[in-house]
Write a protein that holds these residues in place. Structure first.
Motif, short mmCIF file in Angstrom:
data_model
loop_
_atom_site.label_atom_id
_atom_site.label_comp_id
_atom_site.label_asym_id
_atom_site.label_seq_id
_atom_site.Cartn_x
_atom_site.Cartn_y
_atom_site.Cartn_z
N UNK A 55 15.87 41.78 -68.47
CA UNK A 55 15.17 42.91 -69.09
C UNK A 55 15.03 42.68 -70.59
N UNK A 56 13.86 43.07 -71.11
CA UNK A 56 13.60 42.95 -72.54
C UNK A 56 13.45 44.34 -73.14
N UNK A 57 13.95 44.48 -74.36
CA UNK A 57 13.85 45.77 -75.05
C UNK A 57 13.88 45.52 -76.55
N UNK A 58 13.40 46.51 -77.29
CA UNK A 58 13.48 46.44 -78.74
C UNK A 58 14.93 46.63 -79.17
N UNK A 59 15.40 45.83 -80.11
CA UNK A 59 16.75 45.96 -80.62
C UNK A 59 16.78 47.04 -81.71
N UNK A 60 17.95 47.58 -81.96
CA UNK A 60 18.12 48.63 -82.96
C UNK A 60 18.84 48.03 -84.18
N UNK A 61 18.28 48.11 -85.39
CA UNK A 61 17.06 48.84 -85.78
C UNK A 61 15.78 48.03 -85.60
#
Length: 239
Positions: free
Chosen positions: A215-221
């Motif tokens: 799964x890919x997602x935007x990292x924070x921040x």
């Protein structure tokens, strides 16, 4: 009907692999001809020659990627390898982090590993395939994670699975492109330099054929986070 579908799918993958393999010989011959031609290229043809050589190299990369993808998508590839014996996740992660540390340093980045203290994580997954997947992710970080200063690899045991998270603190990916990153031949608008757009497709195929997910997602921040969820080795848990 299901067997017919499986047979057709195997045939399609074999066709891709066979075609890519057969094209490698004439491509190698073309490479040799280009090398022998270089000393005879005049000043006005140098740039054209250079661009031709770049395109030939790119074609070679695509063929290698297609072969890797066809192999990764073959179910028999997993069952006939050491994936059945499981792997020590910490050992594989440490090895690949060390292998990529120099390339990441050249890109102005560091790599760190966060793993549970005193706990050995054993996955029911091929060590070789896990190494290949991590190579894809760390290679992408070194080439495409613009303005990143580091990559962090976190490993954890979670509800009968092993989770490996590879996260960078770079510029990240445009939100509307995030879902397309694992599509074959897709390259994000922020990607520059050489590439075929097959790396993540190969990684997904390896992980899913081994019973896991990617799964890919935007990292924070900011940045990109890739999470591998692999089956834990049930025999290791039983012991």
């Amino acid at each position: 009907m299901s067997e017919a579908v499986r047979t057709s799918t195997r045939a399609q993958r074999q066709l891709i692999a066979d075609t890519a393999h057969q094209l490698r010989n004439p491509l190698a011959a073309l490479h040799i001809r280009l090398d022998s031609l270089e000393p005879h290229v005049g000043a006005t043809g140098v740039e054209t020659y250079r661009r031709t050589a770049v395109e030939v190299d790119r074609l070679g990369g695509i063929l290698d990627g297609l072969l890797a993808l066809a192999t990764a998508e073959s179910p028999t590839d997993i069952t006939e390898t050491d994936g059945h014996d499981g792997c020590d996740v910490g050992a594989v992660v440490a090895d690949r982090a060390d292998a990529w540390s120099e390339a990441l340093a050249e890109a102005g980045m560091t790599v760190s590993v966060d793993e549970p203290s005193g706990q050995r994580l054993q996955a029911g997954f091929s060590a070789d395939h896990l190494a290949q997947v991590l190579d894809v992710l760390l290679s992408n970080a070194s080439k495409y994670a613009r303005a990143a200063t580091g990559v962090r690899i976190t490993t954890r045991h979670h509800d009968g699975t092993i989770r490996i998270r590879v996260e960078d603190d770079g510029a990240g990916v445009a939100p509307n492109e995030l879902g397309a990153l694992t599509s074959r031949f897709f390259r994000g608008s922020r990607a520059d330099g050489p590439g075929t757009g097959l790396g993540l497709s190969i990684a997904v195929a390896l992980v899913e054929t081994g019973g896991g997910t990617l799964d890919l997602a935007a990292a924070d921040p900011h940045g990109l986070a890739v999470t591998l969820t692999l089956p834990a080795d049930s025999r290791a848990e039983a012991s």
